[in-house]
Design a protein around this motif. Structure first.
Motif, short mmCIF file in Angstrom:
data_model
loop_
_atom_site.label_atom_id
_atom_site.label_comp_id
_atom_site.label_asym_id
_atom_site.label_seq_id
_atom_site.Cartn_x
_atom_site.Cartn_y
_atom_site.Cartn_z
N TYR A 1 0.81 -1.22 0.00
CA TYR A 1 0.00 0.00 0.00
C TYR A 1 0.85 1.28 0.00
CZ TYR A 1 -3.53 3.34 1.68
OH TYR A 1 -4.36 4.41 1.82
N GLN B 1 -4.37 0.31 8.17
CA GLN B 1 -3.55 0.25 6.96
C GLN B 1 -2.10 0.57 7.28
OE1 GLN B 1 -4.02 -0.12 3.54
NE2 GLN B 1 -5.99 -1.05 3.99
N SER C 1 -7.31 6.04 4.70
CA SER C 1 -7.02 4.76 5.34
C SER C 1 -8.09 4.40 6.36
CB SER C 1 -5.65 4.79 6.00
OG SER C 1 -5.68 5.72 7.04
N GLN D 1 -10.97 2.65 4.17
CA GLN D 1 -10.49 1.76 3.10
C GLN D 1 -11.49 0.67 2.74
OE1 GLN D 1 -7.89 0.96 0.94
NE2 GLN D 1 -7.32 3.09 1.16
#
Lengths: 147, 282
Positions: A26, B50, B102, B105
């Protein structure tokens, strides 16, 4: 100018590496969606049907439809554990109630209509050779969940 | 430097402004929905923490901070549109992007679909450090790199189908199963109708796979751009209708990169940009 070159080739390198390895890094991704091999016989989902005290029914359709997929996969886990007969049924039943309590919280949070829920039905949906089959696998009354 | 090369550099700058402006609008239009999702995520059950580059964990935040990050993200984008401290604004936009997105997400139109935003912003930041064009393989490097970033999405998705599903992925059974699953969730009759036809599903599987693994061709042969972009748009519109997967919401402004090389298109955009600036100066 050198920075531009270095940056350009660094990004290309990361993209190539991610694509080659098929990994998540990511914000870089290898985009593996819908890549697994599946056959229609493997497809079986669990949806929640809401029933009021007049016997009227409606599917639980949350504002954000991903929720029903998340909840459905958790319920699927419960029923697949039951198939293997390893874990005590009572624990699985408690887990199902916990999931449905969470669904109830979300329904209150969504506050879409004034449908008075009396019962939650867990429906297994799958396709056989000719038609869609729906089986009620569990029924929970709201008051039983909130105890 | 010749006129064509100069034009390429101007086109990139124009892309930056168009992209950031449209992205800010899309963000504002969807911000209420995103806030509702953030709030609905009771007890953060479906928020996965994340990690940037699998290293940096992004902390969970409160509603007020979430709103603040979202607002700051838009302001940073607007600053980039007006060439106002582009480098710093770009860096801040990247920071706010990670802090804000995030948290949500798991929202269907966010998951993986906004991943290109920080990469594009980083290209803008690096590009803004120098105020002159640099060329790689005869192209302004920014445009070339962004086209590669875009193409990688499809190429990688195509390769994954063979890596994870094998060549049998193409026989149509997977497409049939995914469509059936979506029908069971959403009840779209057309999805079921397509899913019932295995020959058509096999045809779709080949079509999708070939399109994904050949999308990168438009980097080398830009004359195929319109064909691939139209195919891409119709593919995403179909998946949105049949499977409720909205890929275009945040990806749509990235498509500008494929039209920015077109001279007529650039002049039209420049005209509108001038009018837009004049409107604010009045």
């Amino acid at each position: 100018m050198i920075l531009s070159f270095v940056f350009f080739f660094a990004v290309i390198f990361v993209l190539a590496f991610i694509t080659y390895k098929g990994i998540e890094f990511y914000p870089f991704s290898s985009f593996p969606m819908f890549s697994n091999y599946l056959e229609k016989e493997q497809i079986k989902i669990y949806r929640i049907l809401l029933k009021n005290d007049l016997g009227q029914v409606e599917w639980w359709n949350p504002r954000f439809d991903r929720y029903q997929i998340y909840i459905g996969s958790e319920l699927k886990k419960c029923y697949s554990t039951l198939d293997s007969q390893i874990v005590n049924r009572a624990i699985i039943n408690l887990n199902k109630k916990k999931i449905l309590r969470f669904v109830h919280e979300m329904i209150i949070c969504d506050n879409v209509n004034d449908f008075k829920i009396d019962t939650f039905e867990i429906i297994e949906r799958k396709k056989t050779e000719n038609c869609i089959v729906e089986v009620t696998v569990d029924v929970f009354r709201l008051e039983e969940l909130l105890k | 430097m010749n006129i064509t090369e100069n034009l390429q550099y101007i086109s990139f700058n124009l892309f930056v402004k168009c992209y950031c402006f449209v992205l800010a609008i899309i963000f504002l239009v969807n911000s209420h929905n995103q806030l509702l999702y953030f709030k609905s995520n009771v007890k953060r059950k479906y928020i996965n923490s994340q990690k940037i580059f699998n290293l940096i964990t992004i902390p969970l935040i409160t509603k007020k901070v979430f709103v603040f990050y979202g607002f700051s993200f838009v302001i940073s984008l607007i600053f980039i549109v007006f060439d106002f401290f582009t480098t710093i604004s770009g860096l801040l936009a990247i920071f706010f992007y990670f802090m804000y997105f995030s948290q949500i997400q798991s929202l269907s139109y966010i998951q993986r679909k906004t991943n290109t935003i920080p990469i594009i912003l980083l290209v803008i930041v690096v590009s803004s450090i120098y105020n002159f064009p640099t060329y790689i393989f005869g192209h302004v490097w920014e445009i070339l790199l962004l086209k590669i970033v875009f193409s990688q999405m499809y190429l990688s998705a195509g390769i994954n189908k063979i890596r994870l599903g094998g060549l049998r992925w193409l026989n149509g059974h997977s497409t049939q199963a995914y469509l059936l699953e979506n029908y069971l969730w959403n009840g779209n009759k057309l999805t079921l109708l397509i899913s019932n036809n295995i020959v058509f599903c096999a045809f779709l599987s080949y079509l999708i796979f070939l399109y994904e693994v050949s999308f990168w061709i438009i980097i080398i042969y830009p004359q195929f751009t319109l064909f691939f972009v139209l195919f891409s748009l119709s593919f995403h519109l179909s998946t949105n209708y049949l499977m409720k997967i909205n890929y275009l919401k945040y990806l749509a402004p990235f498509y500008f990169i494929f039209f920015i090389d077109n001279k007529t298109f650039i002049f039209e955009l420049l005209k509108y940009y001038d009018q837009f600036i004049l409107f604010f100066k009045r």
